[in-house]
Structure formats: structure tokens, C-alpha cells
Write a protein that holds these residues in place. Structure first.
Motif, mmCIF file in Angstrom:
data_model
loop_
_atom_site.group_PDB
_atom_site.id
_atom_site.type_symbol
_atom_site.label_atom_id
_atom_site.label_comp_id
_atom_site.label_asym_id
_atom_site.label_seq_id
_atom_site.Cartn_x
_atom_site.Cartn_y
_atom_site.Cartn_z
ATOM 1 N N UNK A 10 0.827 -1.196 0.000
ATOM 2 C CA UNK A 10 0.000 0.000 0.000
ATOM 3 C C UNK A 10 0.868 1.256 0.000
ATOM 4 N N UNK A 11 0.472 2.230 -0.814
ATOM 5 C CA UNK A 11 1.145 3.533 -0.861
ATOM 6 C C UNK A 11 0.095 4.616 -0.672
ATOM 7 N N UNK A 12 0.402 5.578 0.188
ATOM 8 C CA UNK A 12 -0.497 6.710 0.385
ATOM 9 C C UNK A 12 -0.362 7.666 -0.788
ATOM 10 N N UNK A 13 -1.432 8.368 -1.098
ATOM 11 C CA UNK A 13 -1.478 9.284 -2.246
ATOM 12 C C UNK A 13 -1.674 10.719 -1.780
ATOM 13 N N UNK A 14 -1.923 11.606 -2.706
ATOM 14 C CA UNK A 14 -2.211 13.015 -2.429
ATOM 15 C C UNK A 14 -1.078 13.735 -1.707
ATOM 16 N N UNK A 15 0.168 13.376 -2.023
ATOM 17 C CA UNK A 15 1.316 14.046 -1.443
ATOM 18 C C UNK A 15 1.665 13.633 -0.027
ATOM 19 N N UNK A 16 0.969 12.640 0.514
ATOM 20 C CA UNK A 16 1.268 12.144 1.863
ATOM 21 C C UNK A 16 2.272 11.017 1.733
ATOM 22 N N UNK A 17 3.377 11.099 2.471
ATOM 23 C CA UNK A 17 4.389 10.042 2.424
ATOM 24 C C UNK A 17 3.993 8.930 3.374
ATOM 25 N N UNK A 18 3.979 7.719 2.853
ATOM 26 C CA UNK A 18 3.671 6.565 3.680
ATOM 27 C C UNK A 18 3.441 5.344 2.822
ATOM 28 N N UNK A 19 3.821 4.195 3.372
ATOM 29 C CA UNK A 19 3.614 2.935 2.674
ATOM 30 C C UNK A 19 3.578 1.818 3.701
ATOM 31 N N UNK A 20 3.071 0.687 3.270
ATOM 32 C CA UNK A 20 2.975 -0.468 4.150
ATOM 33 C C UNK A 20 2.975 -1.723 3.297
ATOM 34 N N UNK A 21 3.500 -2.800 3.850
ATOM 35 C CA UNK A 21 3.452 -4.105 3.211
ATOM 36 C C UNK A 21 3.029 -5.120 4.251
ATOM 37 N N UNK A 22 2.213 -6.063 3.849
ATOM 38 C CA UNK A 22 1.757 -7.090 4.765
ATOM 39 C C UNK A 22 1.084 -8.208 4.009
ATOM 40 N N UNK A 23 0.207 -8.915 4.698
ATOM 41 C CA UNK A 23 -0.550 -10.001 4.087
ATOM 42 C C UNK A 23 -2.032 -9.776 4.325
ATOM 43 N N UNK A 24 -2.836 -10.368 3.447
ATOM 44 C CA UNK A 24 -4.279 -10.259 3.548
ATOM 45 C C UNK A 24 -4.881 -11.603 3.167
#
Length: 115
Positions: A10-24
Motif C-alpha cells: 500500500x502507498x499513500x497518495x495526495x502528497x502524503x508520504x507513507x507505505x505499508x506491506x503485509x498479508x491479507x
């Protein structure tokens, strides 16, 4: 989308810095997901090569001192998403809500295994 275990990036949009990786895990309309610090539960529906759903996310492990704090630090987050899927991969776009703020995100899911 078929039932099974997927990786999610997952990557955040709209100029917000952030990401995550995991399982679903997707199982007949139910979602269970997690990473090193957060867990999520939710539901989804499927139709004509597209799917949509919602999640509630909570933090299970705090970040250590000295590390950057997550955007959602310690707060319950609700998210909605919609996207398409093909073969063993899906791309979704959604919005996470916390308090009076909303953040858009993009996520890629890749099938890993049946269960």
C-alpha cells in the motif's frame, strides 16, 4: 478474486508520504489482514472483474522510540476501497478516515497461496 492468502503493498497518495506491506486473507467475502504493527478486519463483494469493500484497522504493536511515528499512530481507522482484479493480482484505490482527516491510497495485492 479467489479465496486465499495475498501479499499487499500500500502507498499513500495526495502528497502524503507513507507505505505499508503485509498479508491479507480473502475468504468468501471476509477480509483479515496485518503487518508488523497493524491488523485489519473487513468485508468485500465481487462482480464482473471488480470488487469493493471496507476495513477497520487497529494498531497491535507500538513503534519503538526514535522511529518515525505512523500517520495513524494508535487510532482506529476505517477504510473503503474498490478495484479490479485479473488472474492472481488486483489493484485497488481507497480512502482511509481517521478523525476529520481522510487519506487516499493505492494497493496492489498478489496471490500467494490457497488455504
Amino acid at each position: 478474486m479467489r479465496n486465499g492468502l495475498y501479499s499487499v503493498h500500500t502507498h499513500l497518495l495526495d502528497g502524503v508520504k507513507g507505505r505499508s506491506s503485509g498479508v491479507i486473507i480473502l475468504n468468501d467475502g471476509a477480509i483479515l489482514a496485518g503487518d508488523a504493527h497493524f491488523w485489519s478486519v473487513g468485508s468485500y463483494t465481487i462482480g464482473n472483474g471488480a470488487w469493493k469493500g471496507d476495513l477497520v484497522t487497529n494498531q497491535h504493536t507500538p513503534y519503538r522510540d526514535g522511529r518515525p511515528r505512523p500517520l495513524f499512530d494508535g487510532r482506529e481507522i476505517t477504510s473503503g476501497f474498490s478495484g479490479t482484479f485479473r488472474d492472481d493480482e488486483s489493484e485497488v484505490f481507497g480512502t482511509s478516515l481517521f478523525g476529520s482527516r481522510s487519506i487516499s491510497f493505492r494497493a496492489i495485492l498478489r496471490w500467494l497461496a490457497d488455504f
